[in-house]
Enzyme design. Structure first.
Site, short mmCIF file in Angstrom:
data_model
loop_
_atom_site.label_atom_id
_atom_site.label_comp_id
_atom_site.label_asym_id
_atom_site.label_seq_id
_atom_site.Cartn_x
_atom_site.Cartn_y
_atom_site.Cartn_z
N GLN A 80 0.22 -20.52 20.70
CA GLN A 80 -0.63 -20.03 20.20
C GLN A 80 -1.04 -18.25 21.16
O GLN A 80 -1.74 -17.92 20.58
CB GLN A 80 -1.63 -20.69 19.71
CG GLN A 80 -2.42 -21.52 21.15
CD GLN A 80 -3.27 -22.51 20.02
OE1 GLN A 80 -4.59 -22.17 20.18
NE2 GLN A 80 -3.15 -23.46 19.43
N THR B 241 0.66 -1.57 0.07
CA THR B 241 -0.30 -0.10 0.36
C THR B 241 0.52 1.62 0.36
O THR B 241 0.78 1.97 -0.43
CB THR B 241 -1.62 0.08 1.37
OG1 THR B 241 -1.98 -0.89 1.40
CG2 THR B 241 -1.78 1.21 1.26
N1 ASP Z 1 -1.83 -6.04 1.14
C1 ASP Z 1 -1.50 -5.02 1.01
C2 ASP Z 1 0.00 -6.27 1.70
O1 ASP Z 1 0.60 -6.28 2.26
C3 ASP Z 1 -1.73 -5.03 2.51
C4 ASP Z 1 -0.04 -3.32 2.67
O2 ASP Z 1 0.09 -3.16 2.33
O3 ASP Z 1 0.11 -3.31 4.13
O4 ASP Z 1 1.22 -6.23 0.74
#
Ligand code: ASP
Length: 349
Positions: free
Chosen positions: A278, A14
């Protein structure tokens, strides 16, 4: 004085997304031109260069091949840069950071993973702060001009964690990571305050990149009522060489004949088994209760306070390092990059 040199390695996730003004769709930025999107970077006293993964990956797509690609990029640029920032999706960041910590033996420079919950090109993004501070940490040097951080770490929401000690804790909060069993390495407020006695120091001075991961690894999480016949194939040495079991509390499991036999056969055939809890924090204490004595009798290895991410990647790493049963057991029983605290005390002494 020359500026410290930091290499940004953008793998995906992201953080590297911006919104196309016309359509509102998210697309990845080219980090070679990151200054256009984060002009604040020009004010940092750091010489910054960037490489992009092609294609960029959502971190759910990451495999050991991608960990090796990150490790190789670091190795090829190791002498030219003072520090490295790996931009990575947060979902599997703790796995990649753990894997890299095992791969990079003798690391003497910072490798800081970061990412964000909101794309860097959105107004309320957490990406800018994460990126800028991660770069500052990667460039930080002590009085002798040596890097302050010399390990693989994760920087997220004002905190720096040891990479192989942290875990993704929230799919929503900016505070997305937690280090359940080890203090944070640093906290960023007005100043970045380092927890100096928690920083890892390797006694090997030369970087050796070890890039054999063996994926004949399995993870079994116990639950009340578990029927072990369902999971029989996990104990088949032809397919699995190392099994991580997530047990209850301080390392306990039902006293189940089926489980006992499966474990006994698997270990007799040369399989290795690592016991982790866990619980969200705390450590395995094998033998504390009758429900974990079986593990000691059968030669199951205690993973003490390993996170699941560190346990799984360590297993893949150790299986890739050696095919010798005793050597595998010895490596799993010790902390090799500060990933585990060996605790032999008893609650009830
Ligand atoms: N789905 C994304 C990823 O892990 C979420 C993020 O970038 O934090 O690549």
């Amino acid at each position: 004085m020359t500026k410290p040199k930091v290499l940004l390695i953008y793998t995906g996730g992201t953080i590297g997304m911006i919104k196309a003004p016309e359509t509102g769709a998210l697309y990845p930025v080219d980090f070679q031109h990151i200054h256009e999107h984060v002009p604040e970077l020009m004010r940092l006293n750091v010489a910054l260069e960037a490489v992009n993964f092609h294609p960029t990956l959502d971190s759910s797509e990451m495999t050991p091949k991608d960990w090796i690609k990150i490790g190789t990029t670091i190795m090829e640029n190791y002498n030219q840069f003072d520090g490295f920032v790996v931009l990575h999706g947060s979902d599997t960041m703790a796995y990649s950071a753990s894997a890299l910590s095992f791969m990079l033996e003798g690391l003497q420079k910072p490798v800081i993973f970061t990412g964000s919950q909101l794309p860097i090109g959105t107004i309320r993004t957490d990406g800018k702060e994460n990126l800028i501070t991660a770069i500052e940490i990667a460039a930080e040097q002590n009085h002798d001009g040596l890097p302050l951080v010399r390990e693989v770490a994760v920087y997220f929401d004002y905190k720096l964690f040891r990479g192989n000690r942290c875990t993704k804790d929230s799919a929503e909060n900016f505070e997305a990571f937690r280090s359940p069993n080890y203090d944070v390495l640093a906290e960023a407020g007005v100043q970045i305050k380092y927890n100096l006695d928690r920083l890892y120091r390797s006694n090997i001075n030369k970087l050796i990149v070890k890039n054999n991961f063996n994926t004949k690894t399995a993870l079994l999480k116990l639950y009340p009522g578990i029927d072990f016949s369902t999971y029989q194939s996990l104990f088949d040495k032809n397919h699995v060489e190392g099994l991580v079991i997530e047990t209850f509390g301080s390392g306990n499991a039902p006293q189940d004949e089926k489980l006992r036999n499966l474990l006994m056969n698997f270990i007799n055939q040369g399989g290795v088994v690592l016991n982790i809890t866990q619980c969200n924090s705390g450590t395995v204490k094998q033998g504390l209760y009758a429900t974990s004595s079986m593990f000691n009798q059968l030669g199951v290895i205690s993973g003490y306070d390993l996170t699941t991410e560190a346990a799984v990647t360590k297993m893949m790493f150790v299986l890739g390092e050696t095919t010798n049963f005793e050597d595998r057991k010895a490596l799993l029983s010790q902390s090799i990059r500060g990933e585990m605290t060996i605790d032999r005390s008893s609650f009830f002494d």
